[in-house]
Design a protein around this motif. Sequence first.
Motif, mmCIF file in Angstrom:
data_model
loop_
_atom_site.group_PDB
_atom_site.id
_atom_site.type_symbol
_atom_site.label_atom_id
_atom_site.label_comp_id
_atom_site.label_asym_id
_atom_site.label_seq_id
_atom_site.Cartn_x
_atom_site.Cartn_y
_atom_site.Cartn_z
ATOM 1 N N GLU A 1 -39.195 0.985 22.164
ATOM 2 C CA GLU A 1 -37.974 1.362 22.875
ATOM 3 C C GLU A 1 -37.412 0.235 23.750
ATOM 4 O O GLU A 1 -36.762 0.468 24.754
ATOM 5 C CB GLU A 1 -38.214 2.626 23.725
ATOM 6 C CG GLU A 1 -38.650 3.822 22.891
ATOM 7 C CD GLU A 1 -38.866 5.064 23.738
ATOM 8 O OE1 GLU A 1 -38.661 4.994 24.964
ATOM 9 O OE2 GLU A 1 -39.252 6.103 23.162
ATOM 10 N N GLU A 2 -37.703 -1.004 23.354
ATOM 11 C CA GLU A 2 -37.135 -2.158 24.025
ATOM 12 C C GLU A 2 -36.485 -3.048 22.975
ATOM 13 O O GLU A 2 -36.726 -2.893 21.775
ATOM 14 C CB GLU A 2 -38.226 -2.957 24.764
ATOM 15 C CG GLU A 2 -38.915 -2.183 25.872
ATOM 16 C CD GLU A 2 -38.074 -2.112 27.137
ATOM 17 O OE1 GLU A 2 -36.990 -2.745 27.168
ATOM 18 O OE2 GLU A 2 -38.497 -1.428 28.089
ATOM 19 N N ASP A 3 -35.665 -4.003 23.415
ATOM 20 C CA ASP A 3 -35.055 -4.890 22.432
ATOM 21 C C ASP A 3 -36.119 -5.841 21.882
ATOM 22 O O ASP A 3 -37.263 -5.873 22.341
ATOM 23 C CB ASP A 3 -33.874 -5.658 23.036
ATOM 24 C CG ASP A 3 -34.275 -6.636 24.121
ATOM 25 O OD1 ASP A 3 -35.304 -7.324 23.946
ATOM 26 O OD2 ASP A 3 -33.560 -6.730 25.133
ATOM 27 N N GLY A 4 -35.755 -6.624 20.888
ATOM 28 C CA GLY A 4 -36.728 -7.405 20.137
ATOM 29 C C GLY A 4 -37.434 -8.507 20.886
ATOM 30 O O GLY A 4 -38.372 -9.115 20.353
ATOM 31 N N SER A 5 -37.028 -8.800 22.116
ATOM 32 C CA SER A 5 -37.662 -9.886 22.865
ATOM 33 C C SER A 5 -38.874 -9.429 23.665
ATOM 34 O O SER A 5 -39.651 -10.258 24.139
ATOM 35 C CB SER A 5 -36.654 -10.526 23.827
ATOM 36 O OG SER A 5 -35.654 -11.224 23.112
ATOM 37 N N TRP A 6 -39.023 -8.116 23.840
ATOM 38 C CA TRP A 6 -40.109 -7.609 24.671
ATOM 39 C C TRP A 6 -41.329 -7.259 23.831
ATOM 40 O O TRP A 6 -41.233 -6.553 22.832
ATOM 41 C CB TRP A 6 -39.652 -6.398 25.473
ATOM 42 C CG TRP A 6 -38.691 -6.773 26.558
ATOM 43 C CD1 TRP A 6 -37.347 -6.671 26.530
ATOM 44 C CD2 TRP A 6 -39.016 -7.336 27.830
ATOM 45 N NE1 TRP A 6 -36.789 -7.133 27.692
ATOM 46 C CE2 TRP A 6 -37.800 -7.553 28.524
ATOM 47 C CE3 TRP A 6 -40.213 -7.683 28.459
ATOM 48 C CZ2 TRP A 6 -37.749 -8.094 29.792
ATOM 49 C CZ3 TRP A 6 -40.169 -8.222 29.747
ATOM 50 C CH2 TRP A 6 -38.944 -8.425 30.395
ATOM 51 N N PHE A 7 -42.489 -7.754 24.279
ATOM 52 C CA PHE A 7 -43.747 -7.564 23.554
ATOM 53 C C PHE A 7 -44.813 -7.043 24.514
ATOM 54 O O PHE A 7 -44.655 -7.086 25.735
ATOM 55 C CB PHE A 7 -44.227 -8.902 22.967
ATOM 56 C CG PHE A 7 -43.523 -9.299 21.704
ATOM 57 C CD1 PHE A 7 -44.155 -9.225 20.480
ATOM 58 C CD2 PHE A 7 -42.204 -9.752 21.746
ATOM 59 C CE1 PHE A 7 -43.504 -9.600 19.323
ATOM 60 C CE2 PHE A 7 -41.545 -10.131 20.585
ATOM 61 C CZ PHE A 7 -42.198 -10.053 19.370
ATOM 62 N N PHE A 8 -45.887 -6.553 23.927
ATOM 63 C CA PHE A 8 -47.073 -6.217 24.714
ATOM 64 C C PHE A 8 -48.302 -6.753 23.983
ATOM 65 O O PHE A 8 -48.279 -6.961 22.761
ATOM 66 C CB PHE A 8 -47.192 -4.701 24.925
ATOM 67 C CG PHE A 8 -47.476 -3.911 23.668
ATOM 68 C CD1 PHE A 8 -48.779 -3.523 23.350
ATOM 69 C CD2 PHE A 8 -46.437 -3.554 22.807
ATOM 70 C CE1 PHE A 8 -49.031 -2.790 22.194
ATOM 71 C CE2 PHE A 8 -46.690 -2.811 21.653
ATOM 72 C CZ PHE A 8 -47.995 -2.435 21.342
ATOM 73 N N VAL A 9 -49.368 -6.998 24.736
ATOM 74 C CA VAL A 9 -50.631 -7.421 24.142
ATOM 75 C C VAL A 9 -51.316 -6.186 23.567
ATOM 76 O O VAL A 9 -51.517 -5.197 24.271
ATOM 77 C CB VAL A 9 -51.536 -8.104 25.184
ATOM 78 C CG1 VAL A 9 -52.888 -8.457 24.577
ATOM 79 C CG2 VAL A 9 -50.860 -9.359 25.733
#
Length: 248
Positions: A84-92
């Motif tokens: 539910e975030e744009d393509g630049s946000w990631f998580f480990v």
Amino acid sequence: MEITDLIPDPDILLSLAPEELAGYVMEYLNYGPQTDTASINRYNFSLQHTVSAYPQNKWKPCQRALMEAWTVLEREGLVAHKPEEDGSWFFVTRRGMSLQTRNDYEAFRHASQFPKESVHPAVLSRVYPLFLRGDYETSIFQAFKLVEVHVRSACPGLGEKLYGVDLMRKAFHPENGPLSDTTEPVAEREALLALFAGAIGRFKNPASHKHVPITDAAETLEAIQFASHLLRIVDDRSTEESEHTENA
């Protein structure tokens, strides 16, 4: 902690393959340069501030190298797009969080290269832990020692005094070797003898490769798979010999 703390010299950073550099990026991400390690912006990571401690003429090539390493982390499932975030946000990812240090990452990288499904079970149980530790020379030695042990077990009549190449020459002797198939052409029997004798002479003898330490995982895997193939031949010949004995 910053990338530049982990790799102070930009030339060292640029000398690393993406798969190697990815271990440093993984350690950096897990350390938590942001207040929330579950929320990492790939675009922000790619900006000049990540490498600003390096000389300016190194910024662009280092940025590119770091993004190459990032793609490795994505490919291996160590980081993923945040829902539910744009393509630049990631998580480990959970797998990524288990790799807290570069040593953790290297162990993971080695494990992912090992073809568990295709190697002989005996090789897997003996060699896999050594391979994970990066002990490549011992991995190869143990794999071919298994070949020798299995050949000796398959040829109890040869006694316990034969070792190495001498054992192979007796076991696969074209005319009377217990593991030689006399229904095959002589040239093929001789070739199999040469294959086993050459393999044991080359790979089981530590002195044969001591002068050039083995540091290449791919080279090690090739040797291990070769030993695995030889073990399967021994298994097949042992089964055939047992069937011939039962039918006699």
